[in-house]
Design a protein around this motif. Sequence first.
Motif, PDB file in Angstrom:
ATOM      1  N   UNK A  63       2.383  -5.962   3.512  1.00  0.00           N
ATOM      2  CA  UNK A  63       1.860  -4.696   2.990  1.00  0.00           C
ATOM      3  C   UNK A  63       0.625  -4.251   3.774  1.00  0.00           C
ATOM      4  N   UNK A  64      -0.282  -5.190   4.078  1.00  0.00           N
ATOM      5  CA  UNK A  64      -1.491  -4.854   4.824  1.00  0.00           C
ATOM      6  C   UNK A  64      -1.141  -4.337   6.223  1.00  0.00           C
ATOM      7  N   UNK A  65      -0.214  -4.993   6.898  1.00  0.00           N
ATOM      8  CA  UNK A  65       0.187  -4.563   8.240  1.00  0.00           C
ATOM      9  C   UNK A  65       0.756  -3.145   8.202  1.00  0.00           C
ATOM     10  N   UNK A  66       1.601  -2.869   7.217  1.00  0.00           N
ATOM     11  CA  UNK A  66       2.218  -1.552   7.102  1.00  0.00           C
ATOM     12  C   UNK A  66       1.159  -0.476   6.813  1.00  0.00           C
ATOM     13  N   UNK A  67       0.264  -0.749   5.854  1.00  0.00           N
ATOM     14  CA  UNK A  67      -0.775   0.220   5.508  1.00  0.00           C
ATOM     15  C   UNK A  67      -1.775   0.413   6.644  1.00  0.00           C
ATOM     16  N   UNK A  68      -2.082  -0.647   7.397  1.00  0.00           N
ATOM     17  CA  UNK A  68      -2.962  -0.501   8.562  1.00  0.00           C
ATOM     18  C   UNK A  68      -2.358   0.444   9.593  1.00  0.00           C
ATOM     19  N   UNK A  69      -1.056   0.354   9.781  1.00  0.00           N
ATOM     20  CA  UNK A  69      -0.392   1.259  10.724  1.00  0.00           C
ATOM     21  C   UNK A  69      -0.520   2.712  10.257  1.00  0.00           C
ATOM     22  N   UNK A  70      -0.348   2.942   8.959  1.00  0.00           N
ATOM     23  CA  UNK A  70      -0.521   4.299   8.432  1.00  0.00           C
ATOM     24  C   UNK A  70      -1.968   4.756   8.593  1.00  0.00           C
ATOM     25  N   UNK A  71      -2.933   3.853   8.424  1.00  0.00           N
ATOM     26  CA  UNK A  71      -4.337   4.192   8.621  1.00  0.00           C
ATOM     27  C   UNK A  71      -4.621   4.626  10.050  1.00  0.00           C
ATOM     28  N   UNK A  72      -3.973   3.989  11.019  1.00  0.00           N
ATOM     29  CA  UNK A  72      -4.132   4.386  12.426  1.00  0.00           C
ATOM     30  C   UNK A  72      -3.626   5.802  12.659  1.00  0.00           C
ATOM     31  N   UNK A  73      -2.713   6.266  11.803  1.00  0.00           N
ATOM     32  CA  UNK A  73      -2.178   7.629  11.898  1.00  0.00           C
ATOM     33  C   UNK A  73      -2.966   8.600  11.016  1.00  0.00           C
ATOM     34  N   UNK A  74      -4.150   8.164  10.556  1.00  0.00           N
ATOM     35  CA  UNK A  74      -5.082   8.957   9.745  1.00  0.00           C
ATOM     36  C   UNK A  74      -4.672   9.131   8.292  1.00  0.00           C
ATOM     37  N   UNK A  75      -3.709   8.344   7.795  1.00  0.00           N
ATOM     38  CA  UNK A  75      -3.334   8.411   6.392  1.00  0.00           C
ATOM     39  C   UNK A  75      -4.333   7.593   5.583  1.00  0.00           C
ATOM     40  N   UNK A  76      -4.779   8.133   4.445  1.00  0.00           N
ATOM     41  CA  UNK A  76      -5.733   7.473   3.559  1.00  0.00           C
ATOM     42  C   UNK A  76      -5.085   7.256   2.199  1.00  0.00           C
ATOM     43  N   UNK A  77      -5.148   6.026   1.702  1.00  0.00           N
ATOM     44  CA  UNK A  77      -4.589   5.708   0.392  1.00  0.00           C
ATOM     45  C   UNK A  77      -5.437   6.365  -0.684  1.00  0.00           C
ATOM     46  N   UNK A  78      -4.809   7.173  -1.558  1.00  0.00           N
ATOM     47  CA  UNK A  78      -5.550   7.854  -2.615  1.00  0.00           C
ATOM     48  C   UNK A  78      -5.103   7.445  -4.013  1.00  0.00           C
ATOM     49  N   UNK A  79      -3.925   6.833  -4.139  1.00  0.00           N
ATOM     50  CA  UNK A  79      -3.453   6.457  -5.463  1.00  0.00           C
ATOM     51  C   UNK A  79      -2.345   5.423  -5.364  1.00  0.00           C
ATOM     52  N   UNK A  80      -2.261   4.586  -6.400  1.00  0.00           N
ATOM     53  CA  UNK A  80      -1.161   3.635  -6.536  1.00  0.00           C
ATOM     54  C   UNK A  80      -0.566   3.840  -7.921  1.00  0.00           C
ATOM     55  N   UNK A  81       0.738   4.045  -7.979  1.00  0.00           N
ATOM     56  CA  UNK A  81       1.445   4.209  -9.247  1.00  0.00           C
ATOM     57  C   UNK A  81       2.357   3.004  -9.446  1.00  0.00           C
ATOM     58  N   UNK A  82       1.923   2.003 -10.238  1.00  0.00           N
ATOM     59  CA  UNK A  82       2.774   0.825 -10.468  1.00  0.00           C
ATOM     60  C   UNK A  82       4.071   1.211 -11.181  1.00  0.00           C
ATOM     61  N   UNK A  83       5.152   0.581 -10.771  1.00  0.00           N
ATOM     62  CA  UNK A  83       6.445   0.801 -11.411  1.00  0.00           C
ATOM     63  C   UNK A  83       6.863  -0.431 -12.205  1.00  0.00           C
ATOM     64  N   UNK A  84       6.833  -1.583 -11.549  1.00  0.00           N
ATOM     65  CA  UNK A  84       7.128  -2.871 -12.187  1.00  0.00           C
ATOM     66  C   UNK A  84       6.082  -3.854 -11.694  1.00  0.00           C
ATOM     67  N   UNK A  85       6.215  -5.116 -12.086  1.00  0.00           N
ATOM     68  CA  UNK A  85       5.263  -6.112 -11.594  1.00  0.00           C
ATOM     69  C   UNK A  85       5.450  -6.381 -10.100  1.00  0.00           C
TER      70      UNK A  85
END
Length: 106
Positions: free
Chosen positions: A35-57
């Motif tokens: 998950x960290x590797x994937x989100x870091x790649x999105x961060x390099x593309x200037x994407x910023x995490x603004x919300x997390x909506x849990x669905x299941x555990x």
Amino acid sequence: MGQWAYKVVYIDYRGRISCEGVETLIGEERRSTFARRYLNELGRESWELVSIQPLTSNSAYYILKRPAQEGDYAEPAPSTASEQTPATPTTPEAVAPESSPQIETA
């Protein structure tokens, strides 16, 4: 006020990430590293995490945003009715849509 583009990423910690029709599988690494590797790649593309909506555990939607850029918005497919009777362009955006991205405002 700035314009934003949004991306929704589905993360299932049992083994996959799904984003805009592209599936990414974990493989042989720890779930948190994956998950960290994937989100870091999105961060390099200037994407910023603004919300997390849990669905299941084991899964959640991650909502990211960035300032709108050229190509962030796809043009909607024309309906059958508009293909039969094309509209006359009256706004600068309608006259030259290729000169700037289509930006939606709330």
